[in-house]
Design a protein around this motif. Structure first.
Motif, PDB file in Angstrom:
ATOM      1  N   THR A  83       0.823  -1.205   0.000  1.00 55.81           N
ATOM      2  CA  THR A  83       0.000   0.000   0.000  1.00 55.81           C
ATOM      3  C   THR A  83       0.861   1.261   0.000  1.00 55.81           C
ATOM      4  O   THR A  83       2.036   1.224   0.341  1.00 55.81           O
ATOM      5  CB  THR A  83      -0.925   0.051   1.224  1.00 55.81           C
ATOM      6  OG1 THR A  83      -0.126   0.063   2.407  1.00 55.81           O
ATOM      7  CG2 THR A  83      -1.869  -1.130   1.245  1.00 55.81           C
ATOM      8  N   CYS A  84       0.229   2.377  -0.373  1.00 54.64           N
ATOM      9  CA  CYS A  84       0.927   3.661  -0.328  1.00 54.64           C
ATOM     10  C   CYS A  84      -0.100   4.780  -0.173  1.00 54.64           C
ATOM     11  O   CYS A  84      -1.268   4.618  -0.487  1.00 54.64           O
ATOM     12  CB  CYS A  84       1.752   3.891  -1.587  1.00 54.64           C
ATOM     13  SG  CYS A  84       0.766   4.157  -3.075  1.00 54.64           S
ATOM     14  N   MET A 118      -3.299   2.761   8.749  1.00 48.42           N
ATOM     15  CA  MET A 118      -4.173   2.342   7.651  1.00 48.42           C
ATOM     16  C   MET A 118      -3.716   1.024   7.051  1.00 48.42           C
ATOM     17  O   MET A 118      -4.233   0.592   6.033  1.00 48.42           O
ATOM     18  CB  MET A 118      -4.190   3.403   6.550  1.00 48.42           C
ATOM     19  CG  MET A 118      -4.896   4.670   6.898  1.00 48.42           C
ATOM     20  SD  MET A 118      -5.037   5.678   5.412  1.00 48.42           S
ATOM     21  CE  MET A 118      -5.100   7.293   6.128  1.00 48.42           C
ATOM     22  N   SER A 119      -2.737   0.406   7.659  1.00 46.49           N
ATOM     23  CA  SER A 119      -2.188  -0.831   7.111  1.00 46.49           C
ATOM     24  C   SER A 119      -2.953  -2.026   7.658  1.00 46.49           C
ATOM     25  O   SER A 119      -2.708  -2.494   8.769  1.00 46.49           O
ATOM     26  CB  SER A 119      -0.694  -0.936   7.457  1.00 46.49           C
ATOM     27  OG  SER A 119       0.008   0.096   6.806  1.00 46.49           O
ATOM     28  N   LEU A 132      -5.508   6.061   0.153  1.00 40.78           N
ATOM     29  CA  LEU A 132      -4.647   4.888   0.241  1.00 40.78           C
ATOM     30  C   LEU A 132      -4.863   4.050  -1.006  1.00 40.78           C
ATOM     31  O   LEU A 132      -6.007   3.766  -1.368  1.00 40.78           O
ATOM     32  CB  LEU A 132      -4.977   4.066   1.490  1.00 40.78           C
ATOM     33  CG  LEU A 132      -4.077   2.883   1.792  1.00 40.78           C
ATOM     34  CD1 LEU A 132      -2.686   3.351   2.225  1.00 40.78           C
ATOM     35  CD2 LEU A 132      -4.681   2.016   2.889  1.00 40.78           C
ATOM     36  N   GLY A 133      -3.770   3.678  -1.652  1.00 40.42           N
ATOM     37  CA  GLY A 133      -3.883   2.888  -2.862  1.00 40.42           C
ATOM     38  C   GLY A 133      -2.869   1.777  -2.880  1.00 40.42           C
ATOM     39  O   GLY A 133      -2.034   1.650  -1.978  1.00 40.42           O
ATOM     40  N   LEU A 134      -2.944   0.966  -3.912  1.00 39.05           N
ATOM     41  CA  LEU A 134      -1.936  -0.060  -4.133  1.00 39.05           C
ATOM     42  C   LEU A 134      -0.709   0.614  -4.727  1.00 39.05           C
ATOM     43  O   LEU A 134      -0.824   1.553  -5.508  1.00 39.05           O
ATOM     44  CB  LEU A 134      -2.458  -1.142  -5.066  1.00 39.05           C
ATOM     45  CG  LEU A 134      -3.649  -1.949  -4.557  1.00 39.05           C
ATOM     46  CD1 LEU A 134      -4.083  -2.964  -5.596  1.00 39.05           C
ATOM     47  CD2 LEU A 134      -3.320  -2.638  -3.241  1.00 39.05           C
ATOM     48  N   GLU A 135       0.453   0.140  -4.363  1.00 35.06           N
ATOM     49  CA  GLU A 135       1.705   0.744  -4.828  1.00 35.06           C
ATOM     50  C   GLU A 135       1.799   0.834  -6.347  1.00 35.06           C
ATOM     51  O   GLU A 135       2.356   1.784  -6.878  1.00 35.06           O
ATOM     52  CB  GLU A 135       2.911  -0.043  -4.305  1.00 35.06           C
ATOM     53  CG  GLU A 135       3.224   0.194  -2.876  1.00 35.06           C
ATOM     54  CD  GLU A 135       4.403  -0.632  -2.400  1.00 35.06           C
ATOM     55  OE1 GLU A 135       5.036  -0.190  -1.431  1.00 35.06           O
ATOM     56  OE2 GLU A 135       4.691  -1.700  -2.974  1.00 35.06           O
ATOM     57  N   PHE A 177      -8.854   3.288  -0.285  1.00 32.82           N
ATOM     58  CA  PHE A 177      -9.523   4.317   0.510  1.00 32.82           C
ATOM     59  C   PHE A 177      -9.491   5.585  -0.323  1.00 32.82           C
ATOM     60  O   PHE A 177      -8.425   6.039  -0.736  1.00 32.82           O
ATOM     61  CB  PHE A 177      -8.770   4.493   1.826  1.00 32.82           C
ATOM     62  CG  PHE A 177      -9.457   5.272   2.915  1.00 32.82           C
ATOM     63  CD1 PHE A 177     -10.792   5.654   2.844  1.00 32.82           C
ATOM     64  CD2 PHE A 177      -8.744   5.617   4.047  1.00 32.82           C
ATOM     65  CE1 PHE A 177     -11.399   6.354   3.873  1.00 32.82           C
ATOM     66  CE2 PHE A 177      -9.338   6.319   5.093  1.00 32.82           C
ATOM     67  CZ  PHE A 177     -10.664   6.685   4.996  1.00 32.82           C
ATOM     68  N   MET A 178     -10.650   6.133  -0.641  1.00 31.47           N
ATOM     69  CA  MET A 178     -10.696   7.351  -1.431  1.00 31.47           C
ATOM     70  C   MET A 178     -11.853   8.227  -1.012  1.00 31.47           C
ATOM     71  O   MET A 178     -12.801   7.775  -0.386  1.00 31.47           O
ATOM     72  CB  MET A 178     -10.726   7.050  -2.922  1.00 31.47           C
ATOM     73  CG  MET A 178     -11.897   6.274  -3.418  1.00 31.47           C
ATOM     74  SD  MET A 178     -11.690   5.937  -5.190  1.00 31.47           S
ATOM     75  CE  MET A 178     -12.892   4.660  -5.419  1.00 31.47           C
ATOM     76  N   GLU A 179     -11.727   9.503  -1.365  1.00 28.89           N
ATOM     77  CA  GLU A 179     -12.736  10.490  -1.002  1.00 28.89           C
ATOM     78  C   GLU A 179     -13.332  11.125  -2.244  1.00 28.89           C
ATOM     79  O   GLU A 179     -12.618  11.457  -3.190  1.00 28.89           O
ATOM     80  CB  GLU A 179     -12.134  11.596  -0.149  1.00 28.89           C
ATOM     81  CG  GLU A 179     -13.152  12.676   0.176  1.00 28.89           C
ATOM     82  CD  GLU A 179     -12.565  13.908   0.838  1.00 28.89           C
ATOM     83  OE1 GLU A 179     -13.357  14.639   1.443  1.00 28.89           O
ATOM     84  OE2 GLU A 179     -11.359  14.148   0.749  1.00 28.89           O
ATOM     85  N   PHE A 180     -14.643  11.303  -2.198  1.00 28.24           N
ATOM     86  CA  PHE A 180     -15.374  12.075  -3.191  1.00 28.24           C
ATOM     87  C   PHE A 180     -15.872  13.320  -2.460  1.00 28.24           C
ATOM     88  O   PHE A 180     -16.886  13.275  -1.759  1.00 28.24           O
ATOM     89  CB  PHE A 180     -16.562  11.271  -3.733  1.00 28.24           C
ATOM     90  CG  PHE A 180     -16.153  10.058  -4.512  1.00 28.24           C
ATOM     91  CD1 PHE A 180     -16.019  10.118  -5.891  1.00 28.24           C
ATOM     92  CD2 PHE A 180     -15.879   8.866  -3.864  1.00 28.24           C
ATOM     93  CE1 PHE A 180     -15.629   8.997  -6.608  1.00 28.24           C
ATOM     94  CE2 PHE A 180     -15.489   7.737  -4.575  1.00 28.24           C
ATOM     95  CZ  PHE A 180     -15.372   7.808  -5.949  1.00 28.24           C
TER      96      PHE A 180
END
Length: 167
Positions: A91-92, A109-110, A127-130, A137-140
């Motif tokens: 993750t990153c 968040m891990s 938070l996304g995959l590397e 995890f994303m925000e709108f």
């Protein structure tokens, strides 16, 4: 992070709860998908009315209709990553980091996750995959009048299990 929560609403009480009274509503992971989906209209209406909805959901949350989410099955490569050295999970937090990352660092968040969402042009990735292939995890920030955060992380169901660093 429990000191940030003001109330807990049992799923059976949700139909009788005026969500507009809440500054934010968090849907915890490990919910029965059929039972939470039955309340999709109410939760989407909360966002459309200007509410801030945070959803932790393992699997496709197709009951969310205020944005178009594309989900795909993708599991953590090593679900016991927290028990091995070096402690590595793929993750990153992309740069620039989302402001929530000041309060919740990458180590907090891990977790495991249940699938990923495709990167979305209207969303900000927290938070996304590397490799950039998915968002955990994303925000709108402007989701039909309100605000939506979605995550495929499962921090609630791991609370106290002590086999990942952040638990």
């Amino acid at each position: 992070f429990s000191h940030y929560l003001d109330d807990a609403i049992h799923l059976a009480d949700l139909p009788r709860t005026d969500l507009a009274a809440y500054a934010a509503v968090v849907v915890a992971d490990a919910m029965d998908s059929r039972r939470i989906a039955a309340h999709g209209d109410q939760l989407n209406a909360y966002v459309r009315g200007g509410g801030f909805l945070v959803v932790f959901f393992q699997g496709e949350a197709d009951w969310i209709d205020v944005v178009d989410l594309k989900w795909r099955d993708h599991k953590v490569h090593d679900w016991l990553w927290g028990t091995r050295e070096p402690r590595y999970v793929e993750t990153c937090q992309p740069e620039p980091k989302h402001p929530i990352c000041e309060a919740i660092p990458l180590s907090a968040m891990s977790w495991h996750w249940g699938g990923v969402y495709a990167p979305h042009p209207q969303a900000r990735t927290i938070l996304g995959l590397e490799d950039g292939s998915g968002c955990l995890f994303m925000e709108f920030p402007n989701a039909c009048g309100g605000r939506l955060m979605v995550a495929t992380l499962d921090p609630h169901s791991h609370n106290g299990q002590r086999f990942m660093p952040a638990t």
